[in-house]
Design an enzyme around this catalytic site. Structure first.
Site, PDB file in Angstrom:
ATOM      1  N   ARG A  94       0.816  -1.215   0.000  1.00  7.41           N
ATOM      2  CA  ARG A  94       0.000   0.000   0.000  1.00  7.41           C
ATOM      3  C   ARG A  94       0.846   1.261   0.000  1.00  7.41           C
ATOM      4  O   ARG A  94       0.570   2.198  -0.747  1.00  7.41           O
ATOM      5  CB  ARG A  94      -0.936  -0.002   1.211  1.00  7.41           C
ATOM      6  CG  ARG A  94      -1.927   1.145   1.244  1.00  7.41           C
ATOM      7  CD  ARG A  94      -2.977   1.025   0.168  1.00  7.41           C
ATOM      8  NE  ARG A  94      -2.615   1.679  -1.087  1.00  7.41           N
ATOM      9  CZ  ARG A  94      -3.050   1.278  -2.275  1.00  7.41           C
ATOM     10  NH1 ARG A  94      -3.825   0.226  -2.391  1.00  7.41           N
ATOM     11  NH2 ARG A  94      -2.694   1.921  -3.370  1.00  7.41           N
ATOM     12  N   LYS A 129       3.168  24.530  -2.749  1.00  8.77           N
ATOM     13  CA  LYS A 129       1.882  23.910  -2.412  1.00  8.77           C
ATOM     14  C   LYS A 129       2.003  22.389  -2.564  1.00  8.77           C
ATOM     15  O   LYS A 129       1.451  21.774  -3.480  1.00  8.77           O
ATOM     16  CB  LYS A 129       0.770  24.481  -3.290  1.00  8.77           C
ATOM     17  CG  LYS A 129       0.550  25.975  -3.048  1.00  8.77           C
ATOM     18  CD  LYS A 129      -0.481  26.557  -3.987  1.00  8.77           C
ATOM     19  CE  LYS A 129      -0.633  28.065  -3.752  1.00  8.77           C
ATOM     20  NZ  LYS A 129      -1.594  28.685  -4.679  1.00  8.77           N
ATOM     21  N   LYS A 161       5.396  38.518  -0.959  1.00  4.86           N
ATOM     22  CA  LYS A 161       4.004  38.370  -1.357  1.00  4.86           C
ATOM     23  C   LYS A 161       3.191  39.579  -0.883  1.00  4.86           C
ATOM     24  O   LYS A 161       3.698  40.478  -0.213  1.00  4.86           O
ATOM     25  CB  LYS A 161       3.436  37.077  -0.762  1.00  4.86           C
ATOM     26  CG  LYS A 161       4.225  35.827  -1.142  1.00  4.86           C
ATOM     27  CD  LYS A 161       3.894  35.339  -2.519  1.00  4.86           C
ATOM     28  CE  LYS A 161       2.566  34.630  -2.531  1.00  4.86           C
ATOM     29  NZ  LYS A 161       2.233  34.054  -3.853  1.00  4.86           N
ATOM     30  N   GLU A 190       5.900  39.900  -5.652  1.00  3.72           N
ATOM     31  CA  GLU A 190       4.597  39.737  -6.286  1.00  3.72           C
ATOM     32  C   GLU A 190       3.916  41.092  -6.431  1.00  3.72           C
ATOM     33  O   GLU A 190       3.928  41.899  -5.500  1.00  3.72           O
ATOM     34  CB  GLU A 190       3.740  38.811  -5.429  1.00  3.72           C
ATOM     35  CG  GLU A 190       2.314  38.636  -5.907  1.00  3.72           C
ATOM     36  CD  GLU A 190       1.496  37.823  -4.913  1.00  3.72           C
ATOM     37  OE1 GLU A 190       1.568  36.578  -4.982  1.00  3.72           O
ATOM     38  OE2 GLU A 190       0.804  38.433  -4.074  1.00  3.72           O
ATOM     39  N   ASP A 211       0.705  38.614 -10.571  1.00  2.00           N
ATOM     40  CA  ASP A 211      -0.325  37.816  -9.928  1.00  2.00           C
ATOM     41  C   ASP A 211      -1.696  38.061 -10.543  1.00  2.00           C
ATOM     42  O   ASP A 211      -2.229  39.177 -10.507  1.00  2.00           O
ATOM     43  CB  ASP A 211      -0.362  38.139  -8.432  1.00  2.00           C
ATOM     44  CG  ASP A 211      -1.344  37.264  -7.682  1.00  2.00           C
ATOM     45  OD1 ASP A 211      -1.358  36.051  -7.939  1.00  2.00           O
ATOM     46  OD2 ASP A 211      -2.087  37.799  -6.836  1.00  2.00           O
TER      47      ASP A 211
END
Length: 280
Positions: A94, A129, A161, A190, A211
């Site tokens: 698994r 991410k 950011k 950004e 962005d």
């Protein structure tokens, strides 16, 4: 950072717990078995050696033979075999499949994006991410799919950011502080619009992340960059769908980043088919 073996041991411990009750109850000790890795849909493979390492940690007597390699696009069919004690093959099955399916899914998703982007100067980047503790494997899967890696973590590059800008009091001030604090690192900032881009260019950013700009704004951003600071690279991010990527390529940006390469990649359908052997 934890080593791969440490992470795999922890994952095995999570799955096995006090023992593989089903396997111990139904399979005699010492019974040999063979199994085949079966790809049930077309895709790009990744994580082969990671899967092999799972079985090695379960039982060093297990042998794995691959007829494919990481980064290879394959149609349906067998791409590897296993041999060893049946109990060990079943216990490691698994976790090995979970990793193979996940990493091959990321590689396959990345290849779709690379193909959609087409030939040209624009390179495809991943993001942070990723699945906690498995980032290095998922970023390798992106490379296996033909993409490139953005930052591996918060310590190897500066990416200012919108929340950093808000907390610092503006784009130029955030870039100035970044330069003062970590002058050896590349500084990326950004921006949401063309005035923000011009401010970042004049403040000395090395790269600017555009962005959620539409196609027309991306083209204007490239033109502005070429006039003000042609050495600065531009990265487009936000709403980067497969259908849109050819138009983004035409805008002339240097990079496209997409969180979907990792956070939304569907697992590739892979199974392990067993054929018990007669005991000696």
């Amino acid at each position: 950072m934890l080593s791969l073996d440490d992470r795999l041991r922890a994952a095995l411990a999570e799955d096995i717990g006090r023992g593989d009750a089903t396997t111990l109850a139904t399979i005699p000790a010492g019974q040999p078995a063979r199994a085949e890795f079966l790809l049930k849909e077309p895709g790009v493979l990744s994580g082969l050696e990671v899967a092999a390492r799972v079985f090695a940690l379960v039982d060093e007597r297990v042998t794995v033979t691959w007829t494919a390699r990481d980064g290879e696009a394959r149609e349906r069919g067998v791409f590897g075999t296993l041999a060893g004690p049946a109990r060990s093959l079943l216990t490691g099955e698994r976790l090995a499949l979970n990793l193979l399916q996940r990493l091959s899914g990321v590689a396959t998703q990345t290849r779709r994006y690379v193909d959609a982007l087409g030939e040209g100067r624009t390179r495809l980047l991943d993001t942070r991410k990723t699945t906690p503790l498995w980032r290095d494997l998922e970023k390798q899967a992106v490379r296996d799919g033909g993409g490139f890696n953005h930052r591996a973590g918060l310590d190897d590059g500066i990416l200012i950011k919108d929340n950093h800008v808000a907390a610092a009091g503006g784009i130029a001030e955030a870039i100035r502080r970044a330069r003062d604090h970590a002058y050896l690192l590349k500084v990326e900032c950004e921006v949401p619009d063309l005035p923000g881009l011009e401010e970042a260019l004049r403040a000395g950013a090395d790269r600017v992340l555009l962005d959620n700009m539409n196609d027309a704004l991306l083209a204007e951003a490239v033109s502005l960059r070429d006039r003000v600071a042609p050495h600065v690279t531009l990265e487009a991010s936000g709403n980067m769908t497969l259908e849109r990527l050819p138009r983004v390529q035409e805008s002339g940006v240097d990079f496209v980043s997409a969180g979907a390469l990792t956070h939304s990649a569907p697992a590739l359908d892979i199974s392990l088919n067993f054929q018990p052997e007669d005991q000696p």
